[in-house]
Design an enzyme around this catalytic site. Structure first.
Site, mmCIF file in Angstrom:
data_model
loop_
_atom_site.group_PDB
_atom_site.id
_atom_site.type_symbol
_atom_site.label_atom_id
_atom_site.label_comp_id
_atom_site.label_asym_id
_atom_site.label_seq_id
_atom_site.Cartn_x
_atom_site.Cartn_y
_atom_site.Cartn_z
ATOM 1 N N THR A 118 0.724 -1.129 0.204
ATOM 2 C CA THR A 118 0.029 0.138 -0.189
ATOM 3 C C THR A 118 0.843 1.334 -0.098
ATOM 4 O O THR A 118 1.884 1.233 0.706
ATOM 5 C CB THR A 118 -1.023 -0.116 1.191
ATOM 6 O OG1 THR A 118 -1.610 1.431 1.399
ATOM 7 C CG2 THR A 118 -0.038 -0.279 2.656
ATOM 8 N N ASP A 119 0.317 2.348 -0.676
ATOM 9 C CA ASP A 119 1.072 3.736 -0.336
ATOM 10 C C ASP A 119 1.096 4.252 0.860
ATOM 11 O O ASP A 119 1.952 5.037 1.358
ATOM 12 C CB ASP A 119 0.295 4.636 -1.428
ATOM 13 C CG ASP A 119 -1.271 5.048 -1.136
ATOM 14 O OD1 ASP A 119 -1.769 4.283 0.130
ATOM 15 O OD2 ASP A 119 -1.726 5.689 -1.643
ATOM 16 N N GLU A 120 0.205 3.726 1.873
ATOM 17 C CA GLU A 120 0.265 4.042 3.437
ATOM 18 C C GLU A 120 1.640 3.874 4.050
ATOM 19 O O GLU A 120 2.018 4.339 5.079
ATOM 20 C CB GLU A 120 -0.472 3.471 4.111
ATOM 21 C CG GLU A 120 -1.900 3.749 3.651
ATOM 22 C CD GLU A 120 -3.188 3.414 4.800
ATOM 23 O OE1 GLU A 120 -2.876 3.260 5.827
ATOM 24 O OE2 GLU A 120 -4.256 3.286 4.196
ATOM 25 N N TYR A 145 -1.596 -0.766 11.175
ATOM 26 C CA TYR A 145 -1.964 -1.414 9.803
ATOM 27 C C TYR A 145 -0.749 -1.124 8.861
ATOM 28 O O TYR A 145 -0.247 -2.140 8.143
ATOM 29 C CB TYR A 145 -3.288 -1.010 9.205
ATOM 30 C CG TYR A 145 -3.247 -1.143 7.752
ATOM 31 C CD1 TYR A 145 -3.075 -2.540 7.351
ATOM 32 C CD2 TYR A 145 -3.329 -0.108 6.728
ATOM 33 C CE1 TYR A 145 -2.947 -2.450 5.976
ATOM 34 C CE2 TYR A 145 -3.217 -0.306 5.335
ATOM 35 C CZ TYR A 145 -3.368 -1.852 4.988
ATOM 36 O OH TYR A 145 -3.194 -1.953 3.520
ATOM 37 N N LYS A 149 2.403 -3.325 7.460
ATOM 38 C CA LYS A 149 2.512 -3.473 5.662
ATOM 39 C C LYS A 149 4.059 -3.093 5.269
ATOM 40 O O LYS A 149 4.916 -3.794 4.816
ATOM 41 C CB LYS A 149 1.631 -2.665 4.855
ATOM 42 C CG LYS A 149 0.223 -3.254 4.947
ATOM 43 C CD LYS A 149 -0.069 -4.603 4.522
ATOM 44 C CE LYS A 149 0.232 -4.809 2.870
ATOM 45 N NZ LYS A 149 -0.003 -6.214 2.360
HETATM 46 O O1 TDX Z 1 -16.721 6.476 7.507
HETATM 47 C C1 TDX Z 1 -15.590 7.083 7.076
HETATM 48 N N1 TDX Z 1 -15.414 8.193 7.023
HETATM 49 C C2 TDX Z 1 -14.315 8.841 6.665
HETATM 50 O O2 TDX Z 1 -14.121 10.101 6.387
HETATM 51 C C3 TDX Z 1 -14.335 6.044 6.626
HETATM 52 C C4 TDX Z 1 -14.589 4.630 6.759
HETATM 53 C C5 TDX Z 1 -13.245 6.726 6.226
HETATM 54 N N2 TDX Z 1 -13.244 8.149 6.098
HETATM 55 C C6 TDX Z 1 -12.232 8.676 5.724
HETATM 56 C C7 TDX Z 1 -10.726 8.198 6.137
HETATM 57 C C8 TDX Z 1 -9.763 8.212 5.044
HETATM 58 O O3 TDX Z 1 -9.144 9.544 4.767
HETATM 59 O O4 TDX Z 1 -12.236 8.209 4.171
HETATM 60 C C9 TDX Z 1 -10.358 8.160 3.900
HETATM 61 C C10 TDX Z 1 -10.421 6.650 3.363
HETATM 62 O O5 TDX Z 1 -10.740 5.794 4.383
HETATM 63 P P1 TDX Z 1 -10.595 4.020 4.340
HETATM 64 O O6 TDX Z 1 -11.637 3.702 3.323
HETATM 65 O O7 TDX Z 1 -10.663 3.462 5.653
HETATM 66 O O8 TDX Z 1 -9.198 3.929 3.680
HETATM 67 P P2 TDX Z 1 -7.519 4.494 4.067
HETATM 68 O O9 TDX Z 1 -7.386 4.616 5.493
HETATM 69 O O10 TDX Z 1 -7.323 5.679 3.229
HETATM 70 O O11 TDX Z 1 -7.041 3.227 3.620
HETATM 71 C C11 TDX Z 1 -7.197 2.586 2.394
HETATM 72 O O12 TDX Z 1 -6.055 2.677 1.411
HETATM 73 C C12 TDX Z 1 -4.951 2.295 1.651
HETATM 74 C C13 TDX Z 1 -7.271 0.958 2.567
HETATM 75 O O13 TDX Z 1 -8.211 0.706 3.622
HETATM 76 C C14 TDX Z 1 -6.163 0.253 2.808
HETATM 77 O O14 TDX Z 1 -6.154 -1.122 3.109
HETATM 78 C C15 TDX Z 1 -5.038 0.364 1.755
HETATM 79 O O15 TDX Z 1 -3.770 0.055 2.128
#
Ligand code: TDX
Length: 330
Positions: A118-120, A145, A149
């Site tokens: 992942t880019d994270e 997480y 990774k």
């Molecule tokens: O309900 C929400 N409201 C919200 O504002 C959720 C679930 C997330 N968010 C925000 C958090 C992040 O800024 O949205 C963005 C995306 O959130 P996620 O879907 O949880 O993804 P993120 O944390 O960015 O990580 C994702 O990208 C990299 C994947 O879940 C990882 O598995 C991947 O490695």
């Protein structure tokens, strides 16, 4: 490469890759999946695939299986940041110990391995920074997480250098598309609206993610598996940067709701500000290009899929929202 083992092949991005292989190659496909809460047997329905239910961190399962394949594509991982904040243990076990276990089997049997990451692992960028992540960006993970990774990526590099394991790594940006669990941002908001509720946005919604359709991730992984240079890392991204509020407003607009019908909720601890991928190396070296250049069109296709698959996501929705409620994020 005739016989391919896909770990985590019943998960969101893993099953997308299995579909890609089925439709575009004549490989024999085996899926190794633990069938955790995030996996779906339904995502593999109708495909000619052997499903082995087991844990990547279990050497008794992994060694024999790896030895019977020409290549392993390693998707299996615990992947949700919010879950890693409430319970990091499974992230260490699956992401780090699981990768170690696969690497040992790949070493013993001299099997080609591609590691999905992942880019994270690079941490985050400032909102106004023109920079994007490249293969040379230093690792700086923020959450349990992303740290797990990052640890798995380091193991892969060490096994290439120390033991000559034939491995490559890809680090991809945020995926969206069919079969994504409703705990993740885009499906959570789509299914909230479809159920008559409101999107839930962390903090102010200013955080930026770089969106790519899962089908584009799959085509990139296939290119790397076939033609990537051993020991190399390739970043995968489709120039899809959007802040979270923009995405939520677009979902509301496409579903015929007013664009301000969302709620701001408690922010994620340590919430990364911005991710952005520079995929020049993948595009120039391997000639890859995304098919879903238009995020809004890809989102429309994804919304249509969730509208047509309510019976699938309904089964996960209540428990997911209950977990968010305990964290003040519902
Ligand atoms: O309900 C929400 N409201 C919200 O504002 C959720 C679930 C997330 N968010 C925000 C958090 C992040 O800024 O949205 C963005 C995306 O959130 P996620 O879907 O949880 O993804 P993120 O944390 O960015 O990580 C994702 O990208 C990299 C994947 O879940 C990882 O598995 C991947 O490695």
């Amino acid at each position: 490469m005739r016989r391919i083992l896909v770990t985590g092949g019943a998960g969101f991005i893993g099953s997308n890759f299995v579909h890609y292989l089925s439709e575009n190659t004549d490989c024999t496909i085996t899926v190794l999946d633990k069938l955790t809460y995030a996996a779906s047997r339904e995502a593999l329905e109708g495909l000619d695939v052997q499903l082995v239910v087991g844990d990547v961190a279990d050497p008794a399962v992994v060694d024999d299986l790896v030895g019977r394949h020409d290549a392993v594509v390693h998707f299996a991982a615990e992947s949700h940041n919010d879950n890693s904040l409430s319970d990091p243990g499974p992230f260490i076990a699956t992401n780090i110990v699981g990768t170690f276990c696969l690497l040992e089997a790949a070493r013993r049997h001299d099997v080609r391995l591609h590691h999905i990451s992942t880019d994270e692992v690079y941490g985050d960028l400032a909102l106004e920074d023109p920079a994007r992540f490249t293969e040379a960006t230093p690792y700086n993970p923020s959450s349990p997480y992303s740290a797990a990774k990052a640890g798995s990526d380091h193991l892969v590099r060490a096994w290439v250098r120390s033991f000559g394991v034939r491995a490559t790594i890809s680090n991809c940006s945020n995926n969206y598309g069919p079969w994504q669990h409703v705990e993740k941002f885009i499906p959570r908001q789509i299914t909230n609206v479809l159920g008559g509720g409101r999107p839930k946005v962390y903090g102010t919604g200013a955080n930026v993610r770089d969106w790519i359709h899962a089908a584009d991730h799959s085509s990139a992984v296939w290119e790397i598996l076939q033609r990537g240079r051993i020991g190399e890392t390739y970043l995968i991204g489709a120039d899809g940067e959007r802040d979270n509020l923009t995405v939520v407003r677009e979902i509301l607009r496409q579903l015929g709701r007013s664009e301000d019908e969302y709620d701001l909720v408690t922010d994620r601890a340590g919430h990364d500000l911005r991710y952005a991928i520079d995929s020049t190396k993948l595009r120039t070296e391997l000639g890859w290009a995304p098919a879903y250049g238009d995020f809004e069109a890809g989102l429309a296709q994804t919304i249509g899929w969730y509208q047509a698959h309510e019976s699938w996501w309904r089964t996960h929705k209540q428990a997911t929202e209950a977990a968010y409620a305990t964290r003040g994020q519902a």
